[in-house]
Design an enzyme around this catalytic site. Structure first.
Site, PDB file in Angstrom:
ATOM      1  N   TYR A 137       0.737  -1.300  -0.149  1.00 51.22           N
ATOM      2  CA  TYR A 137       0.226   0.061  -0.109  1.00 51.22           C
ATOM      3  C   TYR A 137       0.923   1.242   0.208  1.00 51.22           C
ATOM      4  O   TYR A 137       0.341   2.497  -0.272  1.00 51.22           O
ATOM      5  CB  TYR A 137      -0.894   0.108   1.184  1.00 51.22           C
ATOM      6  CG  TYR A 137      -2.132  -1.097   1.233  1.00 51.22           C
ATOM      7  CD1 TYR A 137      -2.067  -1.916   0.215  1.00 51.22           C
ATOM      8  CD2 TYR A 137      -2.730  -1.009   2.252  1.00 51.22           C
ATOM      9  CE1 TYR A 137      -3.226  -2.817   0.245  1.00 51.22           C
ATOM     10  CE2 TYR A 137      -3.946  -1.896   2.252  1.00 51.22           C
ATOM     11  CZ  TYR A 137      -4.296  -2.803   1.588  1.00 51.22           C
ATOM     12  OH  TYR A 137      -5.153  -3.653   1.660  1.00 51.22           O
ATOM     13  N   HIS A 178      -1.146 -11.813   2.489  1.00 48.81           N
ATOM     14  CA  HIS A 178      -2.306 -10.818   1.486  1.00 48.81           C
ATOM     15  C   HIS A 178      -2.997 -11.646   0.623  1.00 48.81           C
ATOM     16  O   HIS A 178      -4.181 -11.501   0.383  1.00 48.81           O
ATOM     17  CB  HIS A 178      -1.370  -9.626   0.903  1.00 48.81           C
ATOM     18  CG  HIS A 178      -2.242  -8.498   0.574  1.00 48.81           C
ATOM     19  ND1 HIS A 178      -1.567  -7.192   0.576  1.00 48.81           N
ATOM     20  CD2 HIS A 178      -3.399  -8.161   0.548  1.00 48.81           C
ATOM     21  CE1 HIS A 178      -2.551  -6.383   0.100  1.00 48.81           C
ATOM     22  NE2 HIS A 178      -3.701  -7.155  -0.027  1.00 48.81           N
TER      23      HIS A 178
HETATM   24  N1  LIG Z   1      -6.814  -7.884   1.624  1.00 53.65           N
HETATM   25  C1  LIG Z   1      -7.105  -7.013   0.770  1.00 53.65           C
HETATM   26  O1  LIG Z   1      -6.806  -7.788  -0.457  1.00 53.65           O
HETATM   27  C2  LIG Z   1      -7.711  -5.936   0.427  1.00 53.65           C
HETATM   28  C3  LIG Z   1      -8.233  -5.292  -0.817  1.00 53.65           C
HETATM   29  C4  LIG Z   1      -8.747  -4.283  -0.757  1.00 53.65           C
HETATM   30  C5  LIG Z   1      -9.009  -3.578   0.363  1.00 53.65           C
HETATM   31  N2  LIG Z   1      -8.565  -3.767   1.370  1.00 53.65           N
HETATM   32  C6  LIG Z   1      -8.407  -3.064   3.011  1.00 53.65           C
HETATM   33  O2  LIG Z   1      -9.717  -2.471   3.015  1.00 53.65           O
HETATM   34  C7  LIG Z   1      -9.685  -1.161   3.222  1.00 53.65           C
HETATM   35  C8  LIG Z   1     -11.069  -0.530   2.818  1.00 53.65           C
HETATM   36  O3  LIG Z   1     -11.311  -0.875   1.409  1.00 53.65           O
HETATM   37  P1  LIG Z   1     -11.457   0.098   0.304  1.00 53.65           P
HETATM   38  O4  LIG Z   1     -10.696   1.362   0.672  1.00 53.65           O
HETATM   39  O5  LIG Z   1     -11.056  -0.457  -0.913  1.00 53.65           O
HETATM   40  O6  LIG Z   1     -12.893   0.516   0.323  1.00 53.65           O
HETATM   41  P2  LIG Z   1     -13.977   1.226   0.962  1.00 53.65           P
HETATM   42  O7  LIG Z   1     -13.673   1.278   2.604  1.00 53.65           O
HETATM   43  O8  LIG Z   1     -15.280   0.122   0.790  1.00 53.65           O
HETATM   44  O9  LIG Z   1     -14.482   2.399   0.403  1.00 53.65           O
HETATM   45  C9  LIG Z   1     -13.549   3.565   0.450  1.00 53.65           C
HETATM   46  C10 LIG Z   1     -14.188   4.468  -0.415  1.00 53.65           C
HETATM   47  O10 LIG Z   1     -15.434   4.937  -0.028  1.00 53.65           O
HETATM   48  C11 LIG Z   1     -15.524   6.326   0.276  1.00 53.65           C
HETATM   49  N3  LIG Z   1     -16.256   6.414   1.502  1.00 53.65           N
HETATM   50  C12 LIG Z   1     -15.570   6.510   2.628  1.00 53.65           C
HETATM   51  N4  LIG Z   1     -16.566   6.535   3.637  1.00 53.65           N
HETATM   52  C13 LIG Z   1     -17.671   7.250   2.966  1.00 53.65           C
HETATM   53  C14 LIG Z   1     -18.687   7.650   3.643  1.00 53.65           C
HETATM   54  N5  LIG Z   1     -19.143   7.727   4.751  1.00 53.65           N
HETATM   55  N6  LIG Z   1     -19.427   8.133   2.486  1.00 53.65           N
HETATM   56  C15 LIG Z   1     -19.215   8.328   1.365  1.00 53.65           C
HETATM   57  N7  LIG Z   1     -18.446   7.785   0.908  1.00 53.65           N
HETATM   58  C16 LIG Z   1     -17.105   7.309   1.601  1.00 53.65           C
HETATM   59  C17 LIG Z   1     -14.125   6.775   0.433  1.00 53.65           C
HETATM   60  O11 LIG Z   1     -13.879   7.933  -0.194  1.00 53.65           O
HETATM   61  P3  LIG Z   1     -13.300   9.203   0.715  1.00 53.65           P
HETATM   62  O12 LIG Z   1     -11.897   9.113   1.079  1.00 53.65           O
HETATM   63  O13 LIG Z   1     -13.662  10.552   0.061  1.00 53.65           O
HETATM   64  O14 LIG Z   1     -14.116   9.256   1.920  1.00 53.65           O
HETATM   65  C18 LIG Z   1     -13.457   5.736  -0.641  1.00 53.65           C
HETATM   66  O15 LIG Z   1     -13.372   6.182  -1.957  1.00 53.65           O
HETATM   67  C19 LIG Z   1      -8.643  -0.808   2.527  1.00 53.65           C
HETATM   68  O16 LIG Z   1      -8.172   0.594   2.735  1.00 53.65           O
HETATM   69  C20 LIG Z   1      -7.696  -1.836   2.826  1.00 53.65           C
HETATM   70  O17 LIG Z   1      -6.992  -1.347   3.959  1.00 53.65           O
HETATM   71  C21 LIG Z   1      -7.837  -4.978   1.786  1.00 53.65           C
END
Ligand SMILES: NC(=O)c1ccc[n+]([C@@H]2O[C@H](COP(=O)([O-])OP(=O)(O)OC[C@H]3O[C@@H](n4cnc5c(N)ncnc54)[C@H](OP(=O)(O)O)[C@@H]3O)[C@@H](O)[C@H]2O)c1
Length: 273
Positions: A43, A101
């Site tokens: 990341y 991962h």
């Molecule tokens: N293990 C794996 O393979 C894997 C894969 C993917 C992700 N992850 C982990 O999971 C975490 C979360 O996943 P993600 O970041 O892909 O997606 P997510 O948490 O489902 O969504 C994040 C997105 O939603 C928006 N958002 C967040 N809160 C909001 C709200 N209250 N209202 C409206 N929009 C909102 C954010 O924009 P803003 O920034 O503008 O709020 C961002 O664009 C990652 O950061 C990572 O740590 C792990």
């Protein structure tokens, strides 16, 4: 399903929180109350997580930090040196949780080779807990046979209201192992669903808090990400929301097997329907 375990149930996803703006957003999240920070070798946020931890002034024991070994670091010769680099980047002697991962596709790196290194990282004190990510049930079974019952603290998977993975959910419940829901807001899609919005209006919170409260109500750990203070607060508000059994059923009915993260290296998933 009530969660109880050593991993704080609501954490902060740090994908995208790179650079100084990333450090500031992570620090803001800690100020709001987030105590569980999820990073990974791929990341480019391990440094930002460590910097925010130090600047918060909290003691090490008050913060829970997870990192993940990249699929390019699974060979024995690379594994532990990569973990040492992660600890140096974060600036800690030990992480709280170390995950694989992604499993090695088609066992290009033999399964036992990297799973035993994961166990070795714990034995050496480089991590307090060990876990996995993107592991289907077949790989969880192999892990159980190799490392024993209860060795794996969590499996971090894509889970949100539109992808509820019932087979994996039921398997994990039987094993007494919590799942960690990544991308729990389906990247913001939960904001556009009328059922979620209606339940949100009844509770006086935003739709994201309802999605997260639902997932936590299912017994999952959640790690939503945001770079905005308002959204970080809106998401954190989920800790104060309890859905009724009827609302939980309405949320369960939203599952449509909508998988968003499915790269070529993916294993065969359990819940394709
Ligand atoms: N293990 C794996 O393979 C894997 C894969 C993917 C992700 N992850 C982990 O999971 C975490 C979360 O996943 P993600 O970041 O892909 O997606 P997510 O948490 O489902 O969504 C994040 C997105 O939603 C928006 N958002 C967040 N809160 C909001 C709200 N209250 N209202 C409206 N929009 C909102 C954010 O924009 P803003 O920034 O503008 O709020 C961002 O664009 C990652 O950061 C990572 O740590 C792990």
């Amino acid at each position: 399903m009530i969660y109880s375990g050593p991993i704080p149930q609501l954490g902060l996803g740090t994908f995208g929180r790179t650079g100084d703006a990333g450090t500031e957003a992570i620090l803001k999240a800690i100020e709001i109350g987030y105590r569980h920070l999820d990073t990974a070798q791929t990341y480019d946020t391990e440094k930002q997580v460590g910097e925010a931890m130090r600047r918060s002034g909290l003691s090490r024991g008050d913060l829970f930090v997870t990192t993940k070994v990249a699929d390019t670091m699974l060979e024995k010769a690379n594994f532990l040196p990569s973990v040492e680099r992660s600890l140096a980047a974060i600036g800690v002697d030990q992480v709280d949780l170390l995950l694989i991962h992604w499993p090695s596709q088609n066992d290009q790196v033999p399964f036992a080779e990297y799973m035993l290194e994961l166990a070795e990282a714990k034995a050496r004190g480089l991590t307090r807990l060990i876990g996995v990510s993107n592991f289907p049930i077949a790989d969880l079974e192999r892990s159980r046979q190799l490392l024993g019952e209860g060795a794996i603290a969590t499996n971090q998977m894509e889970i949100h209201p539109f992808l509820q993975t019932p087979k994996l959910r039921d398997y994990a419940r039987d094993m007494g192992m919590p799942l960690t829901a990544y991308q729990p807001l389906a990247k913001g899609m939960v904001n556009d669903d009328p059922t979620i919005s209606a339940i949100a209006a009844a509770h006086g919170v935003g739709p994201s808090a309802i999605a997260l409260a639902f997932l936590m109500g299912e017994g999952h750990i959640v790690i939503p990400a945001s770079g905005s203070e308002a959204n970080l607060r809106a998401n954190f508000a989920a800790l104060g929301v309890t859905l009724t059994p009827e609302e939980m059923d309405r949320m369960r009915a939203l599952n449509r097997g909508h998988r968003r993260i499915d790269p070529a290296k993916s294993p065969v998933w359990d819940d394709q329907d």
